[in-house]
Design a protein around this motif. Structure first.
Motif, PDB file in Angstrom:
ATOM      1  N   ASN A   1      33.947  68.614  36.923  1.00 46.75           N
ATOM      2  CA  ASN A   1      32.669  69.326  37.006  1.00 46.75           C
ATOM      3  C   ASN A   1      32.878  70.832  36.896  1.00 46.75           C
ATOM      4  O   ASN A   1      33.876  71.378  37.377  1.00 46.75           O
TER       5      ASN A   1
ATOM      6  N   SER B   1      24.047  68.849  28.337  1.00 45.44           N
ATOM      7  CA  SER B   1      24.656  68.056  29.404  1.00 45.44           C
ATOM      8  C   SER B   1      24.359  68.597  30.799  1.00 45.44           C
ATOM      9  O   SER B   1      24.911  68.095  31.782  1.00 45.44           O
ATOM     10  N   ALA B   2      23.507  69.625  30.908  1.00 45.30           N
ATOM     11  CA  ALA B   2      23.219  70.229  32.211  1.00 45.30           C
ATOM     12  C   ALA B   2      22.521  69.235  33.131  1.00 45.30           C
ATOM     13  O   ALA B   2      21.645  68.483  32.714  1.00 45.30           O
ATOM     14  N   SER B   3      22.924  69.231  34.393  1.00 42.45           N
ATOM     15  CA  SER B   3      22.327  68.335  35.392  1.00 42.45           C
ATOM     16  C   SER B   3      22.225  69.084  36.719  1.00 42.45           C
ATOM     17  O   SER B   3      22.798  70.159  36.892  1.00 42.45           O
ATOM     18  N   ASP B   4      21.488  68.480  37.660  1.00 47.24           N
ATOM     19  CA  ASP B   4      21.312  69.069  39.003  1.00 47.24           C
ATOM     20  C   ASP B   4      20.793  70.507  38.914  1.00 47.24           C
ATOM     21  O   ASP B   4      21.317  71.421  39.573  1.00 47.24           O
ATOM     22  N   VAL B   5      19.775  70.703  38.091  1.00 50.29           N
ATOM     23  CA  VAL B   5      19.236  72.045  37.859  1.00 50.29           C
ATOM     24  C   VAL B   5      18.385  72.475  39.045  1.00 50.29           C
ATOM     25  O   VAL B   5      17.576  71.696  39.563  1.00 50.29           O
ATOM     26  N   TYR B   6      18.549  73.723  39.473  1.00 46.51           N
ATOM     27  CA  TYR B   6      17.686  74.280  40.519  1.00 46.51           C
ATOM     28  C   TYR B   6      17.255  75.690  40.122  1.00 46.51           C
ATOM     29  O   TYR B   6      17.977  76.420  39.458  1.00 46.51           O
TER      30      TYR B   6
ATOM     31  N   VAL C   1      14.137  67.530  28.591  1.00 49.34           N
ATOM     32  CA  VAL C   1      15.458  67.222  28.051  1.00 49.34           C
ATOM     33  C   VAL C   1      15.328  66.907  26.567  1.00 49.34           C
ATOM     34  O   VAL C   1      14.590  65.997  26.176  1.00 49.34           O
TER      35      VAL C   1
ATOM     36  N   VAL D   1      18.584  71.519  27.095  1.00 53.21           N
ATOM     37  CA  VAL D   1      17.615  71.274  28.167  1.00 53.21           C
ATOM     38  C   VAL D   1      16.697  72.483  28.218  1.00 53.21           C
ATOM     39  O   VAL D   1      17.154  73.611  28.417  1.00 53.21           O
TER      40      VAL D   1
ATOM     41  N   TYR E   1      23.126  75.051  37.705  1.00 50.63           N
ATOM     42  CA  TYR E   1      23.251  73.696  37.149  1.00 50.63           C
ATOM     43  C   TYR E   1      24.732  73.339  37.038  1.00 50.63           C
ATOM     44  O   TYR E   1      25.613  74.203  37.200  1.00 50.63           O
ATOM     45  N   ASN E   2      24.992  72.069  36.765  1.00 54.78           N
ATOM     46  CA  ASN E   2      26.352  71.565  36.579  1.00 54.78           C
ATOM     47  C   ASN E   2      26.510  71.019  35.168  1.00 54.78           C
ATOM     48  O   ASN E   2      25.556  70.473  34.588  1.00 54.78           O
ATOM     49  N   VAL E   3      27.719  71.131  34.632  1.00 49.54           N
ATOM     50  CA  VAL E   3      28.054  70.528  33.338  1.00 49.54           C
ATOM     51  C   VAL E   3      29.395  69.816  33.476  1.00 49.54           C
ATOM     52  O   VAL E   3      30.239  70.216  34.285  1.00 49.54           O
TER      53      VAL E   3
END
Length: 469
Positions: free
Chosen positions: A238, A284-289, A304, A309, A331-333
């Protein structure tokens, strides 16, 4: 008296120092063998940025092949220049080296190194691009909530070059028919949101002619005054990215009171204000805040797409001229898309800056890259000139020596700077076991202490057992 051998050594060292200093200055001369046969130039002032693209036809009038030529920017515009580039006829990037020319201290020069030399009596077509920030000035500087924003552009009517130009044309893109005034030097024409100038013939080197345009421009005049980008790399699959953004509306300031009722009822109210804007993250970005000092901002929307994104960011209040906002986006990638390795050698390839909004301008960019603990032999390659700050250490859970932090800054950043940097480093793969072993060791020690504790007897008197007769 100084011995003869010592004098010779001092003289050699002095000459070597002078040679190094002279070589580092990159002093060039203007070749008389180069002539610009034609220039087709486009000046796009439809947004808050000034984007100038030129198609330049170079001609070699000398007796030897030409391997390079000079690009120049006038002294009055060099402080606003954010980006400049050149490409050949195959659309391949050419190397630009900043240089100087004796007698032209106020002019900024670049030496463009050609991939293929221009033969005698031959021509070559070069495409140049330059982007300027804060070159459009609101006029008037303050407007009411209902008024449109008018801006002024002051530039050069001619292509600024150290070489004579035989013929040139300029098209100015406005994307509006509402023009208060503009420079009228024949031949020129105005239609469909563009103003065409030229052609003009036989322009001398370093010629300047003022070009003034006063027109309506309600595009978002948003400036990121400071962007702090944090990239934390983990070998456990991550990469966490967090951006702290300080933003300001740098257009015409709001004059008079602000009415939220009128703003909500009338869609045409506040034409120069910013209600929302879009930013693009990796696919591929996830857990976006998205949050500010008050907490999570729930007015944003995320969509998406196949290659990105899309985030529709809406501040808690609309932004008028002089108003500011502050928020954090994270965010995480997955690391496999950006981190490559061969044995103990690793290569991190990521963007130095990412998209914030269309036609963005960033006054100050600060990027920090936190590498895994134990990383050594760190080598960094940047795609453009930056100021690298001193390395530091970052401590978090289960760290013993600290994680190395690479920090660099850059001023005056635009979308053209969305390019990848590279960091090569060495990381022994056995160190991957460090954190699990620390957890196991801690738990083992804790359980051992509990076992010893329950088996100890801390009572003062031992209990007396009654014996049966």
């Amino acid at each position: 008296m100084m011995p003869a051998m010592a004098k010779i050594q001092v003289s050699v060292l002095l000459l070597l120092y002078i040679a190094i200093q002279c070589g580092s200055l990159n002093v060039d001369t203007i070749s008389s063998d180069i002539k610009i046969k034609n220039v087709d130039r486009s000046i796009d002032i439809s947004s808050q940025l000034v984007k100038i693209t030129s198609k330049v036809t170079l001609e070699n009038t000398g007796k030897v092949p030409v391997k390079n030529f000079l690009l120049s920017v006038e002294g009055g515009a060099k402080s606003n220049l954010a980006f400049i580039s050149a490409k050949d006829h195959n659309n391949k990037d050419l190397r630009l080296v900043e240089t100087t020319v004796k007698g032209y201290d106020q002019v900024k020069f670049w030496r463009v190194e050609l991939k293929e030399a221009i033969n005698v009596a031959s021509t070559a077509i070069i495409a140049t691009e330059s982007v300027y920030t804060k070159a459009l000035q609101p006029f008037p500087t303050a407007i009411t909530q209902q008024e449109d924003q008018l801006v002024k552009y002051n530039g050069n009517l001619y292509f600024y070059s150290p070489y004579p130009v035989v013929s040139q044309k300029t098209n100015v893109v406005l994307n509006t028919k509402s023009v208060e005034s503009f420079t009228k030097i024949k031949p020129f024409s105005q239609q469909d949101g563009t103003i065409a100038y030229g052609s003009y013939s036989n322009i001398s080197p370093f010629t300047e002619k003022e070009l003034n345009i006063h027109y309506k421009n309600n595009s978002p005049f948003l400036t990121v005054t400071r962007l702090a980008r944090l990239i934390e790399v983990s070998h456990w699959g991550n990469i966490a990215i967090e951006e702290t953004v300080e933003i300001e509306h740098t257009g015409a300031k709001l004059k008079g009171p602000f009415s939220r009722y009128d703003y909500q009822q009338d869609h045409h109210s506040g034409p120069a204000s910013v209600r929302s804007y879009k930013t693009f993250l990796p696919a591929s970005a996830s857990d976006v805040y998205y949050r500010d000092t008050n907490g999570n901002i729930s007015t944003s929307n995320m969509k998406v797409k196949k290659d990105s994104v899309e985030l529709d960011l809406r501040p808690r209040y609309p932004l008028f001229g002089g108003w500011r906002s502050h928020y954090t986006l994270g965010y995480n990638v997955p690391s496999y898309e950006y981190l490559y390795h061969s044995g103990n050698e690793y290569l991190l390839k990521m963007r130095a800056v990412d998209h914030v909004f269309d036609d963005m301008q960033v006054d100050e960019l600060v990027t920090k890259i936190i590498l895994p603990e134990g990383s050594t032999n760190i080598v960094v390659n940047f795609p453009f000139t930056v100021t690298r700050l001193s390395d530091s250490l970052h401590y978090t859970y289960l760290d013993t020596k600290g994680r190395p932090v690479i920090t660099f800054t850059k001023q005056n950043v635009v979308e053209n700077h969305i390019q990848d940097f590279q960091i090569r480093y060495t990381f022994p793969r056995l160190l991957m076991l460090q954190e699990p072993l620390l957890v196991v060791g801690f738990l083992y020690t804790l359980f051992l202490c509990v076992i010893i504790y329950v088996r100890l007897d801390f009572s003062i008197h031992k209990p007396e057992h009654q014996h049966k007769d």
